[in-house]
Scaffold this active site. Structure first.
Site, PDB file in Angstrom:
ATOM      1  N   ASN A   1     -26.708  19.404  14.089  1.00  0.00           N
ATOM      2  CA  ASN A   1     -27.749  20.387  14.410  1.00  0.00           C
ATOM      3  C   ASN A   1     -27.375  21.063  15.734  1.00  0.00           C
ATOM      4  O   ASN A   1     -27.295  20.407  16.781  1.00  0.00           O
ATOM      5  CB  ASN A   1     -29.102  19.663  14.519  1.00  0.00           C
TER       6      ASN A   1
ATOM      7  N   HIS B   1     -32.574  24.997  12.825  1.00  0.00           N
ATOM      8  CA  HIS B   1     -34.004  25.142  12.550  1.00  0.00           C
ATOM      9  C   HIS B   1     -34.437  26.511  13.063  1.00  0.00           C
ATOM     10  O   HIS B   1     -34.502  26.735  14.267  1.00  0.00           O
ATOM     11  CB  HIS B   1     -34.757  24.016  13.272  1.00  0.00           C
TER      12      HIS B   1
ATOM     13  N   ARG C   1     -37.133  28.464  13.912  1.00  0.00           N
ATOM     14  CA  ARG C   1     -38.565  28.238  14.156  1.00  0.00           C
ATOM     15  C   ARG C   1     -39.325  29.544  14.170  1.00  0.00           C
ATOM     16  O   ARG C   1     -38.754  30.601  14.465  1.00  0.00           O
ATOM     17  CB  ARG C   1     -38.769  27.517  15.493  1.00  0.00           C
TER      18      ARG C   1
ATOM     19  N   ARG D   1     -37.431  29.979  19.261  1.00  0.00           N
ATOM     20  CA  ARG D   1     -37.150  29.516  20.626  1.00  0.00           C
ATOM     21  C   ARG D   1     -35.675  29.162  20.840  1.00  0.00           C
ATOM     22  O   ARG D   1     -35.206  29.136  21.941  1.00  0.00           O
ATOM     23  CB  ARG D   1     -38.036  28.333  20.996  1.00  0.00           C
TER      24      ARG D   1
ATOM     25  N   GLU E   1     -33.265  24.381   8.339  1.00  0.00           N
ATOM     26  CA  GLU E   1     -34.564  23.710   8.459  1.00  0.00           C
ATOM     27  C   GLU E   1     -35.611  24.785   8.674  1.00  0.00           C
ATOM     28  O   GLU E   1     -35.416  25.682   9.495  1.00  0.00           O
ATOM     29  CB  GLU E   1     -34.574  22.778   9.665  1.00  0.00           C
TER      30      GLU E   1
ATOM     31  N   THR F   1     -39.826  18.587  16.260  1.00  0.00           N
ATOM     32  CA  THR F   1     -40.618  18.320  15.054  1.00  0.00           C
ATOM     33  C   THR F   1     -41.290  16.947  15.148  1.00  0.00           C
ATOM     34  O   THR F   1     -40.623  15.920  15.170  1.00  0.00           O
ATOM     35  CB  THR F   1     -39.700  18.373  13.817  1.00  0.00           C
TER      36      THR F   1
ATOM     37  N   GLU G   1     -35.419  13.932   3.468  1.00  0.00           N
ATOM     38  CA  GLU G   1     -34.806  13.503   4.726  1.00  0.00           C
ATOM     39  C   GLU G   1     -35.840  12.637   5.430  1.00  0.00           C
ATOM     40  O   GLU G   1     -36.950  13.100   5.729  1.00  0.00           O
ATOM     41  CB  GLU G   1     -34.418  14.711   5.585  1.00  0.00           C
TER      42      GLU G   1
ATOM     43  N   HIS H   1     -33.416  12.671  13.113  1.00  0.00           N
ATOM     44  CA  HIS H   1     -34.345  12.878  14.234  1.00  0.00           C
ATOM     45  C   HIS H   1     -34.277  11.733  15.234  1.00  0.00           C
ATOM     46  O   HIS H   1     -34.568  10.598  14.890  1.00  0.00           O
ATOM     47  CB  HIS H   1     -35.801  13.070  13.787  1.00  0.00           C
TER      48      HIS H   1
HETATM   49  N1  PXP Z   1     -33.627  16.626  11.047  1.00  0.00           N
HETATM   50  C1  PXP Z   1     -34.720  17.436  11.152  1.00  0.00           C
HETATM   51  C2  PXP Z   1     -35.466  17.764   9.909  1.00  0.00           C
HETATM   52  C3  PXP Z   1     -35.111  17.975  12.387  1.00  0.00           C
HETATM   53  O1  PXP Z   1     -36.198  18.772  12.461  1.00  0.00           O
HETATM   54  C4  PXP Z   1     -34.329  17.694  13.530  1.00  0.00           C
HETATM   55  C5  PXP Z   1     -34.687  18.326  14.840  1.00  0.00           C
HETATM   56  O2  PXP Z   1     -34.608  19.700  14.728  1.00  0.00           O
HETATM   57  C6  PXP Z   1     -33.204  16.872  13.369  1.00  0.00           C
HETATM   58  C7  PXP Z   1     -32.892  16.332  12.124  1.00  0.00           C
HETATM   59  C8  PXP Z   1     -32.318  16.531  14.515  1.00  0.00           C
HETATM   60  O3  PXP Z   1     -33.023  15.798  15.475  1.00  0.00           O
HETATM   61  P1  PXP Z   1     -32.341  15.462  16.857  1.00  0.00           P
HETATM   62  O4  PXP Z   1     -32.124  16.752  17.571  1.00  0.00           O
HETATM   63  O5  PXP Z   1     -33.363  14.587  17.537  1.00  0.00           O
HETATM   64  O6  PXP Z   1     -31.053  14.765  16.561  1.00  0.00           O
END
Ligand code: PXP
Length: 236
Positions: free
Chosen positions: A6, A42, A44, A48, A69, A100, A150, A190
């Site tokens: 990500n 993502h 958003r 941002r 996302e 999130t 997920e 996450h």
């Molecule tokens: N998966 C999803 C669905 C998320 O919303 C996020 C954060 O945007 C992540 C994974 C990645 O999370 P992290 O940045 O905490 O590794």
């Protein structure tokens, strides 16, 4: 397990100075050259970090899979149908949150989710529901027709190293096994970092981990290439 990186926080840093650097596309190409399974972003509602131009360029330039996302809004559905990323992960979204918080309530809005997922699936996009490790949400995701879920690993990540770690971990493990018994494919993400990610090997048949913050944070000290390689090796 596969790694989806990500790259949102490359854009966060860029946007702080409304500058061109660090370049999101360059970051994605470094990840791609290291053979990661996908790039996750993502888009958003408040834009941002990642912006519309970024996702369009990523889709055009990348050979690896783009996992978008997005919140369950008409605007995002339209963007996804035009962009046709390889995958879409449907997430809950609140304007004020830092990241999130919690998974999508699929069970509480079953009909709407079914209607939202169908056109994406019909367009050949792999749809995934970002949910908490909760049997009710897993069943609802199955009914919604999403081939993937997920699992939100945030509660486990927060509990890591405390006496709640095992409880949170076992919730993830039994959720994954239950989902797989319904023929759902299971990703997770996450809050995963270079330590807590190791226990993901104890969960059978996870397909992909989507990891952002810890990789970009480590990249500040060791460079993106090394940060991604280290994570890739940990989960391989
Ligand atoms: N998966 C999803 C669905 C998320 O919303 C996020 C954060 O945007 C992540 C994974 C990645 O999370 P992290 O940045 O905490 O590794």
């Amino acid at each position: 397990m596969l790694l989806g990186v990500n790259i949102d926080h490359v854009a966060t840093l860029r946007n702080v100075r409304q500058a061109k650097e660090p370049d999101v596309i360059k970051a994605a190409l470094i990840c791609e050259n290291l053979g990661v399974a996908g790039i996750t972003t993502h888009l958003r509602e408040d834009r941002r970090h990642i912006k519309d131009d970024d996702v369009i360029k990523l889709k055009t330039i990348l050979h690896t899979r783009l996992n978008l996302e997005m919140a369950m809004t008409d605007e995002m559905q339209k963007i996804a149908l035009e962009l046709k990323p390889a995958a879409c992960c449907i997430v809950p979204e609140k304007r004020q949150e830092l990241t999130t918080e919690g998974g999508l309530d699929v069970a509480g809005q079953q009909k709407r989710v079914i209607e939202f997922v169908k056109p994406l699936k019909d367009a050949g996009i792999e749809v995934s529901m970002f949910i908490d490790p909760d049997a009710k949400q897993i069943e609802a995701s199955h009914i919604a027709g999403a081939p993937f879920i997920e699992l939100h690993t945030g509660a486990y990540a927060e509990a890591f190293g405390t006496n709640r770690e095992n409880t949170e971990f076992l919730k993830l493990k039994s959720a994954a096994v239950f989902a797989q018994s319904l023929n759902l494919k299971v990703n997770a993400g996450h809050g995963l970092d270079y330590e807590n990610v190791k226990r993901m090997h104890e969960i059978p048949n996870l397909v992909e981990l989507n990891i952002g913050h810890s990789i970009i944070a480590r990249a500040v000290f060791v460079g993106l290439e090394k940060a991604v390689k280290e994570m890739k090796d940990l989960i391989a």
